[in-house]
Design a protein around this motif. Structure first.
Motif, PDB file in Angstrom:
ATOM      1  N   TYR A  49      41.956  58.188  48.539  1.00  0.00           N
ATOM      2  CA  TYR A  49      41.173  56.979  48.838  1.00  0.00           C
ATOM      3  C   TYR A  49      40.586  57.075  50.248  1.00  0.00           C
ATOM      4  N   ALA A  50      41.421  57.509  51.202  1.00  0.00           N
ATOM      5  CA  ALA A  50      40.962  57.639  52.586  1.00  0.00           C
ATOM      6  C   ALA A  50      39.829  58.651  52.684  1.00  0.00           C
ATOM      7  N   MET A  51      39.976  59.773  52.004  1.00  0.00           N
ATOM      8  CA  MET A  51      38.946  60.810  52.040  1.00  0.00           C
ATOM      9  C   MET A  51      37.653  60.319  51.404  1.00  0.00           C
ATOM     10  N   ALA A  52      37.767  59.615  50.279  1.00  0.00           N
ATOM     11  CA  ALA A  52      36.568  59.119  49.607  1.00  0.00           C
ATOM     12  C   ALA A  52      35.785  58.160  50.505  1.00  0.00           C
ATOM     13  N   ILE A  53      36.493  57.318  51.246  1.00  0.00           N
ATOM     14  CA  ILE A  53      35.821  56.390  52.160  1.00  0.00           C
ATOM     15  C   ILE A  53      35.084  57.157  53.253  1.00  0.00           C
ATOM     16  N   LEU A  54      35.725  58.162  53.820  1.00  0.00           N
ATOM     17  CA  LEU A  54      35.092  58.929  54.888  1.00  0.00           C
ATOM     18  C   LEU A  54      33.871  59.691  54.400  1.00  0.00           C
ATOM     19  N   VAL A  55      33.965  60.245  53.203  1.00  0.00           N
ATOM     20  CA  VAL A  55      32.901  61.124  52.689  1.00  0.00           C
ATOM     21  C   VAL A  55      31.725  60.347  52.120  1.00  0.00           C
ATOM     22  N   CYS A 135      54.258  42.405  40.163  1.00  0.00           N
ATOM     23  CA  CYS A 135      53.987  43.537  41.046  1.00  0.00           C
ATOM     24  C   CYS A 135      52.491  43.754  41.231  1.00  0.00           C
ATOM     25  N   GLU A 136      51.763  43.794  40.113  1.00  0.00           N
ATOM     26  CA  GLU A 136      50.328  44.042  40.211  1.00  0.00           C
ATOM     27  C   GLU A 136      49.616  42.934  40.982  1.00  0.00           C
ATOM     28  N   THR A 137      50.064  41.714  40.785  1.00  0.00           N
ATOM     29  CA  THR A 137      49.438  40.596  41.500  1.00  0.00           C
ATOM     30  C   THR A 137      49.678  40.701  42.994  1.00  0.00           C
ATOM     31  N   VAL A 138      50.918  40.967  43.382  1.00  0.00           N
ATOM     32  CA  VAL A 138      51.271  41.021  44.805  1.00  0.00           C
ATOM     33  C   VAL A 138      50.608  42.197  45.500  1.00  0.00           C
ATOM     34  N   ILE A 139      50.692  43.388  44.902  1.00  0.00           N
ATOM     35  CA  ILE A 139      50.131  44.548  45.601  1.00  0.00           C
ATOM     36  C   ILE A 139      48.610  44.490  45.652  1.00  0.00           C
ATOM     37  N   ALA A 140      47.980  43.923  44.615  1.00  0.00           N
ATOM     38  CA  ALA A 140      46.517  43.762  44.649  1.00  0.00           C
ATOM     39  C   ALA A 140      46.117  42.740  45.703  1.00  0.00           C
ATOM     40  N   ALA A 141      46.924  41.699  45.864  1.00  0.00           N
ATOM     41  CA  ALA A 141      46.651  40.695  46.893  1.00  0.00           C
ATOM     42  C   ALA A 141      46.721  41.320  48.287  1.00  0.00           C
ATOM     43  N   ILE A 142      47.733  42.153  48.504  1.00  0.00           N
ATOM     44  CA  ILE A 142      47.858  42.830  49.798  1.00  0.00           C
ATOM     45  C   ILE A 142      46.672  43.755  50.043  1.00  0.00           C
ATOM     46  N   LEU A 143      46.293  44.508  49.016  1.00  0.00           N
ATOM     47  CA  LEU A 143      45.178  45.437  49.160  1.00  0.00           C
ATOM     48  C   LEU A 143      43.881  44.699  49.478  1.00  0.00           C
ATOM     49  N   MET A 144      43.628  43.576  48.804  1.00  0.00           N
ATOM     50  CA  MET A 144      42.409  42.815  49.057  1.00  0.00           C
ATOM     51  C   MET A 144      42.429  42.199  50.453  1.00  0.00           C
ATOM     52  N   PHE A 145      43.584  41.729  50.885  1.00  0.00           N
ATOM     53  CA  PHE A 145      43.711  41.167  52.233  1.00  0.00           C
ATOM     54  C   PHE A 145      43.348  42.226  53.273  1.00  0.00           C
ATOM     55  N   VAL A 146      43.884  43.424  53.095  1.00  0.00           N
ATOM     56  CA  VAL A 146      43.586  44.518  54.020  1.00  0.00           C
ATOM     57  C   VAL A 146      42.110  44.886  53.957  1.00  0.00           C
ATOM     58  N   ALA A 147      41.573  44.970  52.735  1.00  0.00           N
ATOM     59  CA  ALA A 147      40.168  45.362  52.572  1.00  0.00           C
ATOM     60  C   ALA A 147      39.231  44.395  53.283  1.00  0.00           C
ATOM     61  N   LEU A 148      39.459  43.098  53.113  1.00  0.00           N
ATOM     62  CA  LEU A 148      38.620  42.110  53.795  1.00  0.00           C
ATOM     63  C   LEU A 148      38.801  42.177  55.309  1.00  0.00           C
ATOM     64  N   SER A 149      39.979  42.584  55.742  1.00  0.00           N
ATOM     65  CA  SER A 149      40.261  42.654  57.179  1.00  0.00           C
ATOM     66  C   SER A 149      39.538  43.814  57.853  1.00  0.00           C
ATOM     67  N   VAL A 150      39.389  44.935  57.136  1.00  0.00           N
ATOM     68  CA  VAL A 150      38.788  46.120  57.757  1.00  0.00           C
ATOM     69  C   VAL A 150      37.332  46.329  57.365  1.00  0.00           C
ATOM     70  N   LEU A 163      41.767  54.722  57.239  1.00  0.00           N
ATOM     71  CA  LEU A 163      43.199  54.720  57.528  1.00  0.00           C
ATOM     72  C   LEU A 163      43.878  53.490  56.943  1.00  0.00           C
ATOM     73  N   GLY A 164      43.247  52.323  57.111  1.00  0.00           N
ATOM     74  CA  GLY A 164      43.859  51.081  56.639  1.00  0.00           C
ATOM     75  C   GLY A 164      44.028  51.048  55.133  1.00  0.00           C
ATOM     76  N   ILE A 165      42.973  51.382  54.409  1.00  0.00           N
ATOM     77  CA  ILE A 165      43.044  51.353  52.947  1.00  0.00           C
ATOM     78  C   ILE A 165      43.907  52.496  52.425  1.00  0.00           C
ATOM     79  N   GLY A 166      43.720  53.691  52.973  1.00  0.00           N
ATOM     80  CA  GLY A 166      44.511  54.831  52.519  1.00  0.00           C
ATOM     81  C   GLY A 166      46.001  54.620  52.709  1.00  0.00           C
TER      82      GLY A 166
END
Length: 230
Positions: A49-55, A135-150, A163-166
């Motif tokens: 995921y990190a590599m895809a964002i950079l590239v 599990c899917e709800t919680v981890i997706a919520a965390i991922l979206m929170f991070v995504a909006l933050s960065v 780095l943040g998403i990866g």
């Protein structure tokens, strides 16, 4: 000429990379050919995921996940039609990746399809379906929170987003993977399940990441409002 053609190519390529690398790692580990282990699989998903964002940042918004694209659209960061185009490209990219893995490795471990893990649910006297939904709800919520933050203008680009998403994907996969597979990505979940002919529980992995993403995004918006200087 297809509208958003460049963006769709980028989203499709990124989702292809993540799905091919991540599901490929799962399959190779199950075949005993690489000794990758759960930690290795988690790192593969995060690093890809990190590599895809950079590239691919020059091509697209680098969501590579329908739950993120839908969330960014709902919270007004991306036009709805662009989000819909991105989701379509992501699904195509995931199917191409799984098709290639099938051609190379066969249908080992159902092509990396995620399932609710009954064994762990039994240990804690719980319901595996409810556990997977949570599990899917919680981890997706965390991922979206991070995504909006960065993100900037709905775009994930640069070292901070990479780095943040990866790191977030790697950590969440490491923690929640033993419970439900932790795909947190409807495109990555849909492709192997359909191609392996496994539909039981698929709705969990299509619906709950979207709901979780909306919850996480809503929390991020609320935090912004509460902490905004008066």
């Amino acid at each position: 000429m297809i509208k958003y053609r460049k963006m769709m190519i980028g989203e499709g390529l990124g989702t292809f990379l993540i799905t091919f690398a991540g599901c490929g790692a799962i399959m190779i580990d199950a075949l005993g050919a690489g000794g990758i282990g759960h930690l290795g699989v988690s790192l593969v998903f995060g690093l890809s995921y990190a590599m895809a964002i950079l590239v691919l940042a020059d091509f697209c918004r680098c969501h590579f996940n329908p739950a993120l694209s839908i969330g960014f659209a709902v919270f007004g960061k991306v036009p709805v039609d662009q989000s819909a185009a991105a989701v379509g490209a992501q699904i195509i990219g995931a199917f191409v990746a799984i098709g290639l893995l099938y051609a190379i490795l066969g249908d080992a471990v159902a092509l990396g399809t995620s399932f609710p893990v009954a064994e762990i649910a039994q240990v804690i006297d719980g319901n595996p379906v409810l556990m997977a939904m949570a599990c899917e709800t919680v981890i997706a919520a965390i991922l979206m929170f991070v995504a909006l933050s960065v993100a900037r203008q709905g775009r994930l680009s640069g070292a901070t987003a990479s780095l943040g998403i990866g790191a977030t994907v790697a950590i969440l996969t490491l923690v929640a993977g033993p419970l439900d597979g932790a795909p947190m990505n409807p495109a990555r979940s849909l492709a192997p399940a359909v191609m392996a002919g496994i539909h039981d529980g698929l709705w969990i992995y299509l619906l709950m990441p979207v709901i979780g993403g909306l919850i996480g995004g809503g929390i991020r918006v609320l935090v912004d409002k509460v902490t905004k200087p008066e």
